[in-house]
Design a protein around this motif. Structure first.
Motif, PDB file in Angstrom:
ATOM      1  N   GLN A 176       0.843  -1.073  -0.025  1.00  0.00           N
ATOM      2  CA  GLN A 176      -0.046   0.031  -0.127  1.00  0.00           C
ATOM      3  C   GLN A 176       1.031   1.263  -0.001  1.00  0.00           C
ATOM      4  O   GLN A 176       0.446   2.304  -0.566  1.00  0.00           O
ATOM      5  CB  GLN A 176      -1.166  -0.072   1.181  1.00  0.00           C
ATOM      6  CG  GLN A 176      -2.133  -1.038   0.937  1.00  0.00           C
ATOM      7  CD  GLN A 176      -3.110  -0.882   2.070  1.00  0.00           C
ATOM      8  OE1 GLN A 176      -3.033  -0.276   2.953  1.00  0.00           O
ATOM      9  NE2 GLN A 176      -4.128  -2.114   2.213  1.00  0.00           N
ATOM     10  N   HIS A 216      -5.143  -4.269 -11.044  1.00  0.00           N
ATOM     11  CA  HIS A 216      -6.376  -3.917  -9.978  1.00  0.00           C
ATOM     12  C   HIS A 216      -7.689  -4.955 -10.441  1.00  0.00           C
ATOM     13  O   HIS A 216      -8.142  -5.228  -9.551  1.00  0.00           O
ATOM     14  CB  HIS A 216      -6.708  -2.559  -9.913  1.00  0.00           C
ATOM     15  CG  HIS A 216      -5.433  -1.633  -8.982  1.00  0.00           C
ATOM     16  ND1 HIS A 216      -5.437  -0.146  -9.178  1.00  0.00           N
ATOM     17  CD2 HIS A 216      -4.465  -2.234  -8.638  1.00  0.00           C
ATOM     18  CE1 HIS A 216      -4.546   0.230  -8.659  1.00  0.00           C
ATOM     19  NE2 HIS A 216      -3.787  -0.799  -8.262  1.00  0.00           N
ATOM     20  N   GLN A 227       1.168   6.191  -7.140  1.00  0.00           N
ATOM     21  CA  GLN A 227       0.023   7.225  -7.416  1.00  0.00           C
ATOM     22  C   GLN A 227       0.580   8.732  -7.481  1.00  0.00           C
ATOM     23  O   GLN A 227       0.234   9.357  -8.338  1.00  0.00           O
ATOM     24  CB  GLN A 227      -1.069   7.082  -6.348  1.00  0.00           C
ATOM     25  CG  GLN A 227      -2.060   7.855  -6.597  1.00  0.00           C
ATOM     26  CD  GLN A 227      -2.793   7.907  -7.780  1.00  0.00           C
ATOM     27  OE1 GLN A 227      -3.528   6.694  -7.986  1.00  0.00           O
ATOM     28  NE2 GLN A 227      -2.893   8.728  -8.807  1.00  0.00           N
ATOM     29  N   CYS A 250      -1.818  -0.701 -14.517  1.00  0.00           N
ATOM     30  CA  CYS A 250      -2.583  -0.443 -13.152  1.00  0.00           C
ATOM     31  C   CYS A 250      -3.841  -0.998 -13.037  1.00  0.00           C
ATOM     32  O   CYS A 250      -4.260  -1.825 -12.203  1.00  0.00           O
ATOM     33  CB  CYS A 250      -2.681   1.079 -12.736  1.00  0.00           C
ATOM     34  SG  CYS A 250      -1.523   2.435 -13.269  1.00  0.00           S
ATOM     35  N   MET A 290       2.235   1.601  -3.458  1.00  0.00           N
ATOM     36  CA  MET A 290       1.172   2.240  -4.546  1.00  0.00           C
ATOM     37  C   MET A 290       0.832   3.511  -4.364  1.00  0.00           C
ATOM     38  O   MET A 290       0.552   4.223  -5.094  1.00  0.00           O
ATOM     39  CB  MET A 290      -0.048   1.192  -4.330  1.00  0.00           C
ATOM     40  CG  MET A 290       0.110  -0.304  -4.681  1.00  0.00           C
ATOM     41  SD  MET A 290       0.310   0.098  -6.444  1.00  0.00           S
ATOM     42  CE  MET A 290       1.179  -1.295  -6.734  1.00  0.00           C
TER      43      MET A 290
END
Ligand code: HEC
Length: 156
Positions: A41, A140, A48, A136, A44
């Motif tokens: 996380q 996901h 981002q 991405c 990520m």
């Protein structure tokens, strides 16, 4: 007339459910250890932020910033850093090969984008940015469907 519309809607909705469930592989998130989940996380969120910075830099021709941010994304490869031997084993047993393949592809694209930054090639940057976004969405959609059920990767 109303009944027909309802029937049509039901068919469309059913079709949607069937097609998304057959596309999404089993989510990897429940299988990650707490440590791996936290690291991922963190990575990520950094990715981002990096992508947002790259987008701005790209459209303004700030090639150096494109290169720096893309290089940082490349270097954040969690498979290569912060992982103990045990974490690595945990990761390998939690995620399927397809996930690792996508992660590698993603980081390879980041390296290519950094190079396009160095070469001041805006057209190539745009293409690679788009390719990264594809990974991405693909990852996901396929492997994080529990958290992101609305992502629809579709056909490539
Ligand atoms: C190889 C797979 C993979 C790729 C490629 C990937 N992600 Fe993720 N991403 C994940 C997983 C798995 C999670 C969920 C982690 C968890 O909750 O344990 C996630 C979660 C996230 C989150 C939520 C983080 C949070 O705070 O919970 C963001 C934001 C994100 N990804 C952005 C991106 C962006 C932007 C890209 C592409 C530039 C990208 N991801 C590419 C696998 C991937």
């Amino acid at each position: 007339m109303k009944a027909r519309t309802e029937k049509l809607l039901a068919t469309v909705l059913l079709g949607l459910t069937v097609s998304t469930s057959s596309m999404a592989a089993e989510p990897v998130t429940p299988k990650l250890t707490d440590k791996l989940s936290q690291l991922l996380q963190k990575e990520m969120r950094a990715v981002q932020g990096g992508m947002a910075s790259i987008h701005s830099a790209m459209v303004m021709g700030q090639h150096e910033s494109v290169a720096e941010n893309a290089q940082q994304i490349h270097d954040s490869f969690i498979l290569q850093q912060e992982l103990t031997e045990q974490d690595r084993k945990d990761l390998m047993s939690a995620v399927p090969k397809g996930f690792i393949k996508l992660d590698k592809e993603f980081h390879k694209l980041a390296a290519a984008l950094a190079e396009a930054g160095v070469n001041e090639n805006t057209k190539k940057q745009r293409h690679l940015y788009d390719e990264m976004t594809r990974t991405c969405i693909e990852c996901h959609g396929k492997y994080v469907s529990d958290r992101f059920p609305a992502v629809n990767p579709g056909k490539n």
